[in-house]
Design a protein around this motif. Structure first.
Motif, short mmCIF file in Angstrom:
data_model
loop_
_atom_site.label_atom_id
_atom_site.label_comp_id
_atom_site.label_asym_id
_atom_site.label_seq_id
_atom_site.Cartn_x
_atom_site.Cartn_y
_atom_site.Cartn_z
N ARG A 20 -28.56 -4.88 -3.75
CA ARG A 20 -28.53 -3.28 -3.51
C ARG A 20 -28.69 -2.49 -4.45
O ARG A 20 -28.03 -2.49 -5.60
N GLN A 21 -29.90 -1.84 -4.50
CA GLN A 21 -30.15 -0.86 -5.51
C GLN A 21 -29.11 0.33 -5.53
O GLN A 21 -28.80 0.84 -4.51
N PRO A 22 -28.48 0.53 -6.75
CA PRO A 22 -27.49 1.53 -6.81
C PRO A 22 -28.16 2.76 -6.55
O PRO A 22 -29.27 3.09 -6.91
N GLN A 23 -27.60 3.95 -5.72
CA GLN A 23 -28.29 5.15 -5.25
C GLN A 23 -28.17 6.32 -6.15
O GLN A 23 -28.57 7.30 -5.88
N ALA A 24 -27.20 6.08 -7.22
CA ALA A 24 -26.86 7.60 -7.84
C ALA A 24 -27.91 8.27 -8.28
O ALA A 24 -27.91 9.34 -8.54
N LEU A 25 -28.87 7.54 -8.58
CA LEU A 25 -30.15 8.29 -9.28
C LEU A 25 -30.87 9.07 -8.25
O LEU A 25 -31.93 9.81 -8.88
N PHE A 26 -30.92 8.67 -7.12
CA PHE A 26 -31.92 9.05 -6.05
C PHE A 26 -31.31 10.18 -5.40
O PHE A 26 -31.89 10.74 -4.58
N LEU A 27 -30.05 10.51 -5.48
CA LEU A 27 -29.24 11.45 -4.56
C LEU A 27 -28.71 12.56 -5.32
O LEU A 27 -27.77 13.17 -4.75
N GLN A 28 -29.13 13.01 -6.10
CA GLN A 28 -28.42 13.95 -7.32
C GLN A 28 -28.60 15.43 -6.58
O GLN A 28 -27.38 16.18 -7.10
N GLN A 29 -29.23 15.69 -5.67
CA GLN A 29 -29.65 17.01 -5.10
C GLN A 29 -28.72 17.48 -4.10
O GLN A 29 -28.56 18.45 -3.44
N LEU A 30 -28.26 16.21 -3.37
CA LEU A 30 -27.61 16.16 -2.03
C LEU A 30 -26.14 16.69 -2.33
O LEU A 30 -25.21 15.66 -2.59
N SER A 31 -25.39 18.00 -2.07
CA SER A 31 -24.17 18.27 -2.53
C SER A 31 -23.27 17.54 -1.30
O SER A 31 -23.66 17.50 -0.17
N TRP A 32 -21.95 17.56 -1.83
CA TRP A 32 -21.09 16.86 -0.61
C TRP A 32 -20.75 17.89 0.30
O TRP A 32 -20.44 17.60 1.57
N GLU A 33 -20.71 19.23 0.13
CA GLU A 33 -20.33 20.28 1.07
C GLU A 33 -21.39 20.21 2.10
O GLU A 33 -21.06 20.33 3.35
N SER A 34 -22.87 19.94 1.77
CA SER A 34 -23.66 19.78 2.84
C SER A 34 -23.60 18.70 3.74
O SER A 34 -23.96 18.88 5.06
N VAL A 35 -22.98 17.61 3.19
CA VAL A 35 -22.71 16.30 4.10
C VAL A 35 -21.47 16.72 4.85
O VAL A 35 -21.56 16.35 6.27
N ARG A 36 -20.60 17.44 4.48
CA ARG A 36 -19.44 17.89 5.28
C ARG A 36 -19.70 18.65 6.21
O ARG A 36 -19.36 18.40 7.38
N ASP A 37 -20.74 19.53 6.06
CA ASP A 37 -21.11 20.47 7.00
C ASP A 37 -21.86 19.95 8.15
O ASP A 37 -21.53 19.92 9.44
N GLN A 38 -22.54 18.70 8.11
CA GLN A 38 -23.50 17.89 8.89
C GLN A 38 -22.26 17.24 9.96
O GLN A 38 -22.63 17.22 11.04
N LEU A 39 -21.35 16.74 9.23
CA LEU A 39 -20.42 15.91 9.94
C LEU A 39 -19.76 16.81 10.80
O LEU A 39 -19.09 16.53 11.97
N ARG A 40 -19.36 17.96 10.55
CA ARG A 40 -18.51 18.92 11.15
C ARG A 40 -19.55 19.36 12.76
O ARG A 40 -18.74 19.84 13.76
N ASN A 41 -20.73 19.36 12.29
CA ASN A 41 -21.72 19.81 13.71
C ASN A 41 -22.79 18.83 13.55
O ASN A 41 -23.93 18.90 13.45
N PRO A 42 -22.57 17.62 14.08
CA PRO A 42 -23.42 16.35 14.08
C PRO A 42 -24.45 16.78 15.18
O PRO A 42 -24.21 17.38 16.02
N GLN A 43 -25.81 16.76 14.64
CA GLN A 43 -26.94 16.76 15.27
C GLN A 43 -27.68 15.52 15.75
O GLN A 43 -28.68 15.77 16.33
N ASN A 44 -27.21 14.41 15.41
CA ASN A 44 -27.81 13.26 15.87
C ASN A 44 -26.73 12.13 16.14
O ASN A 44 -25.72 12.08 15.87
N GLU A 45 -27.04 10.85 16.78
CA GLU A 45 -26.25 9.78 17.07
C GLU A 45 -25.69 9.01 15.83
O GLU A 45 -24.41 9.10 15.84
N GLN A 46 -26.35 9.12 14.82
CA GLN A 46 -25.97 8.50 13.54
C GLN A 46 -24.76 9.48 13.01
O GLN A 46 -23.53 8.85 12.39
N GLN A 47 -24.89 10.55 12.78
CA GLN A 47 -23.89 11.75 12.28
C GLN A 47 -22.57 11.80 13.37
O GLN A 47 -21.50 11.92 12.69
N ILE A 48 -22.59 11.54 14.58
CA ILE A 48 -21.74 11.41 15.58
C ILE A 48 -20.90 10.03 15.52
O ILE A 48 -19.71 10.20 15.33
N LEU A 49 -21.55 9.16 15.20
CA LEU A 49 -20.86 7.73 15.02
C LEU A 49 -20.07 7.82 13.52
O LEU A 49 -18.97 7.36 13.36
#
Length: 292
Positions: free
Chosen positions: A86-115
């Motif tokens: 499993r390739q460590p992901q830290a170097l590839f996702l530096q720009q995605l803030s945790w707040e943006s992920v939180r907001d997507q989970l609060r208002n899920p738009q697809n099945e993956q986010q709902i699950l």
């Protein structure tokens, strides 16, 4: 990397058991990083009923019933597993803030986010308080990349908490673990889950094995391995990224996953009900060896 795993669970009872009914989550997962090549589960005394099903979290479960009068039950799970690095992901996702992920989970738009959003809710072993949330916010600072924040939280738990197998039981709340900063891999994972969920993110409890390598020149002891626990965090576009706070590493090819759920209560390796038995003693031995 290929491994052969032997997981032996022994129950010894002070009185005779007349009937035992059990659920075993002892079959390694098949997922994008792991393939269970074969497995078998041996039960002594023999079961007169066995069946398998996939639970709510897609873990494979064996159900069995032992009707024979007994004062000892031994369940042996033997499997071969192939792990893809499993390739460590830290170097590839530096720009995605945790707040943006939180907001997507609060208002899920697809099945993956709902699950995934199901794993952002506190569970039996991950109830958090304001002190735990404030601890989490020291890592989850404004606009920080989600992977960077998770790596920081993992490292803080590793450095600030002491491994102590005699301090906790399965019923010890995370507030006590946090207060004393002591516990085992299960406790560190539950505490990390409480922290991550306290800021609105989704995280899963991971149960399985980790390869242990003896010091150079020493022979590996039979039964010296043990079950292990770590956690994974949902990141849109990448799925679930794994973190091991007990060892301060991202799993690569030395972790084998048995099951995943909201916490340990969802995926206990072996649990059930019995008639009779009195008190009991439990012993678990695991051998995990590379297949050359």
């Amino acid at each position: 990397m290929k491994y052969q795993i032997k997981h032996v669970t022994t129950y010894k009872y002070s009185d005779k058991v007349t009937l035992s009914q059990n659920h075993a989550r002892l079959i390694p997962q098949n997922n994008e990083n792991q393939k269970c090549l074969n497995y078998r589960i041996e039960i002594s005394p023999p079961a007169d009923f066995e069946a398998e099903y996939n639970d709510h979290f897609s873990n494979q479960v064996m159900v069995f019933e032992v009707p024979t009068l007994h004062d000892e039950m031994i369940v042996t799970a033997i499997s071969e597993v192939e792990i893809t690095y499993r390739q460590p992901q830290a170097l590839f996702l530096q720009q995605l803030s945790w707040e943006s992920v939180r907001d997507q989970l609060r208002n899920p738009q697809n099945e993956q986010q709902i699950l995934a959003s199901e794993f952002s809710i506190p569970s039996l072993h991950t109830e958090y308080n304001e002190d735990i949330r404030n601890y989490a916010l020291l890592s989850f600072t404004p606009d920080r990349a989600i992977v960077e924040a998770c790596l920081d939280l993992m490292a803080r738990i590793f450095h600030e908490f002491q491994f102590d197998p005699n301090f906790t039981t399965i019923s010890t709340p995370v507030s006590e673990i946090f207060k004393h900063k002591r516990g085992v891999c299960q406790d560190f994972s539950h505490f990390a889950l409480a922290c991550i969920r306290s800021v609105g993110l989704a995280a899963r409890y991971m149960s399985g094995y980790i390869e242990t390598i003896p010091p150079e020149g020493q022979v590996k002891l039979a039964g010296a391995d043990a079950t292990h626990a770590w956690f994974s965090v949902y990141v849109p576009g990448s799925g679930w990224l794994e973190f091991d706070p007990t060892n301060n590493i991202q799993p690569s090819d030395q972790h084998v996953t048995l099951a995943s759920g909201r916490d340990f209560a969802d995926i206990t390796p072996l649990k059930g009900v019995m008639f009779g038995g009195g008190s009991h003693q439990l012993n678990v031995e695991v051998d995990m060896n590379r297949i050359i």
